[in-house]
Write a protein that holds these residues in place. Sequence first.
Motif, mmCIF file in Angstrom:
data_model
loop_
_atom_site.group_PDB
_atom_site.id
_atom_site.type_symbol
_atom_site.label_atom_id
_atom_site.label_comp_id
_atom_site.label_asym_id
_atom_site.label_seq_id
_atom_site.Cartn_x
_atom_site.Cartn_y
_atom_site.Cartn_z
ATOM 1 N N UNK A 190 -46.674 45.264 -97.564
ATOM 2 C CA UNK A 190 -45.466 45.371 -98.011
ATOM 3 C C UNK A 190 -44.723 46.748 -98.011
ATOM 4 N N UNK A 191 -45.363 47.826 -98.286
ATOM 5 C CA UNK A 191 -44.787 49.275 -98.299
ATOM 6 C C UNK A 191 -44.322 49.405 -97.013
ATOM 7 N N UNK A 192 -45.015 48.960 -96.027
ATOM 8 C CA UNK A 192 -44.742 49.290 -94.691
ATOM 9 C C UNK A 192 -43.214 48.914 -94.017
ATOM 10 N N UNK A 193 -43.022 47.339 -94.696
ATOM 11 C CA UNK A 193 -41.628 46.910 -94.494
ATOM 12 C C UNK A 193 -40.882 47.587 -95.343
ATOM 13 N N UNK A 194 -41.134 47.818 -96.421
ATOM 14 C CA UNK A 194 -39.967 48.602 -97.587
ATOM 15 C C UNK A 194 -39.755 49.796 -97.057
ATOM 16 N N UNK A 195 -40.583 50.703 -96.400
ATOM 17 C CA UNK A 195 -40.131 51.900 -95.883
ATOM 18 C C UNK A 195 -39.281 51.780 -94.790
ATOM 19 N N UNK A 196 -39.279 50.774 -93.877
ATOM 20 C CA UNK A 196 -38.288 50.541 -92.877
ATOM 21 C C UNK A 196 -37.021 49.863 -93.484
ATOM 22 N N UNK A 197 -37.005 49.189 -94.251
ATOM 23 C CA UNK A 197 -35.662 48.430 -94.788
ATOM 24 C C UNK A 197 -35.133 49.056 -95.885
ATOM 25 N N UNK A 198 -35.608 50.211 -96.678
ATOM 26 C CA UNK A 198 -35.148 50.444 -97.911
ATOM 27 C C UNK A 198 -33.836 51.421 -97.599
#
Length: 506
Positions: free
Chosen positions: A468-476
Motif C-alpha cells: 500500500x505505501x508504494x501506491x500511496x507514494x505515487x498517488x498522494x
Amino acid sequence: MNVKMAKRLALIALGLAFSACVMSGAESGTLPYPIPLSDYPKNPSLWGTLCDRVEAAPFNLFATIVFLLAIVHTFSHGVFTKLSEKYKQRTRMKVSALESGGKFYSEAQKPPVCFRAEIFHLLGEVEAIFALWLIPLFAGFWAVYGWADFTAYLNEFTFDQKKYVEPVFVVVVMFIAGTRPIIQLAGDTINVFARLFHGRVWAWWFAIMAMGPLLGSFITEPAAITICATLLVRHFYTFGPSLSFRYATIGLLFASVSAGGTLTHFAAPPVLMVAHEWGWGMPFMFMNFGWKAALAILVASFVYLLAFRKEFPIMQRRYGTSKGKGASEPRVPFWVVAVHVGFLIFTVHALHYPALFMFAFLLFLAFVGATSHFQYAAKMKNPILVGLFLAALVTHGSLQGWWIEPVLESFGHTELFFGAIFLTAFNDNAAITYLASLVPDFSDQMKYMVVAGAVAGGGLTVIANAPNPAGAAILRQYFRDGLSPLKLLAAALLPTAIISAAFYFL
C-alpha cells in the motif's frame, strides 16, 4: 567564558555521557528480549495472559504504547502537513518582501529556509512516521536492557531472522516496475481489454482496477500496485477527477491488490509468511482463495464503475480519448522490454536470496543507464521511502506478538476472521498471519479464516498491507491536503465487504 567555548564544553560533556551510557549498557546486557512466545507462563484467560506477559517483561507495554502512538501520528499526519505549509507560506512572504526591496539571492547565497516548516514536513511524511517512532523505541530498549542486548537484538533481527529482506525487495521491485518499458507492457496488456469497448475512459479504468491487481499474483503485489498507480496517474488523476472519485479509486485499488495476490502462493506477503509452514501450494491457493478473490475484484470494480459512471464522460471530454497523456511517447523496442521483464522475473524468483537480487539490481541499473533514451528519469525517492516505512513497520510489529498471539488464539472461527480484519487495519497483515503460524493448535479452518481475514482487510489503511505505501507514494500528490486515513477507510469499506463476503460465504 564566551558562548562558543560553552557550547564546545557542553558537546564534550554530552559525548562523555553518551560514552558512559554505552559502556554501562555493554556491561549490563544480561536480560534477553523479546521473550519467545512459548516461554511465557500459561494462563486460561486472555486478560490474565496479557497481564502475566507484561509482568514478565514490562517493556512489552512500552513497545505497544510507542506502536499505538505511531498509529495515532499516522492518522493525524495532515495536521503536521498543514503546519508545514503555514510556515512555508510565511517564509515565501518574507522572501517576496526582501526581493521587492531589491534583495536578490545568488547560488552562493540561497534564500532562507524555515526550519520549523521542514520539521513539520518530516512529521507529516507518512512513510517516515514509523521510522521516527523507532527513536523512542530503541532509546527505551537501550535504557532498559543495555547496549549489549540492544545491539544483539538488532543483529539477530536483521541477519538471523532476515526480517528486512522484504522491505529491500519492495524497493527493488518497485523501481523495476516503475520503469518505462514495464509500464508500456502493462498498458499494452490492459489496452487489449479497453479496445473491445473502443478505448473508452470507463473501459480503461475498469481494466486497470479489475486486471491490474490480479497481475500481482504473478509479478508480486508491490509491482502490480506500482504499475496500476502509475497508469491511474497517466490516464485519470492527471485530468482532475472529483475528490470522491480519487478516494474511491485508491480505496478500491488497495483492497483489490491485497486480494489479487492470492491466486499463487508466492506473491501476497500474508500468504508468503505461512505458505511453506502450512504446506499451501499454488493449486491450494487458487482453489481456496484465488477464484474467490478474482470474482470479488470484478464485482467491486463493477459496483464502483456504476457508482461513478457520471465521472467518465467528463474526463472523456477533457482529453478526448482514453489513451491519455503518454500517447505521443515513442515505443520502447521489444528487446528492451524483454530485458526488463527478465530482471523482474529474476528478482521475484530470488526473493529469499537478497545477495542475488541486489547483484541483479546493480546490473539492471547499469542497463537502465545504457538505455536511458528509452527510460524515464530514474527516481529512487519513493521506493526508498516505502522501504523505510516497511522496515520500520516490521520492527515495531515484531514486538507486538506478546498480545496479538493470545488474542488470535482466543478467537473462534468467525471471531478469528473478523478479528484478523480488524487487527490488519492497525498492523501489517503479513505480521498477523506470521503470528498465527506460531499458534500450534490451529485447525485447517482456522488457518483459512485468519489468512482470509488478513487479506480481506488489507485495503483499510496505508499500513494494512505491505504494498500500500508504494501506491500511496505515487498517488498522494493528487490529494492536496494529504491522504486522509478516515476518507481512505470509508472508500475501502465497500470493496472490503465484498471481498470478505466472497471469502466467508463461498
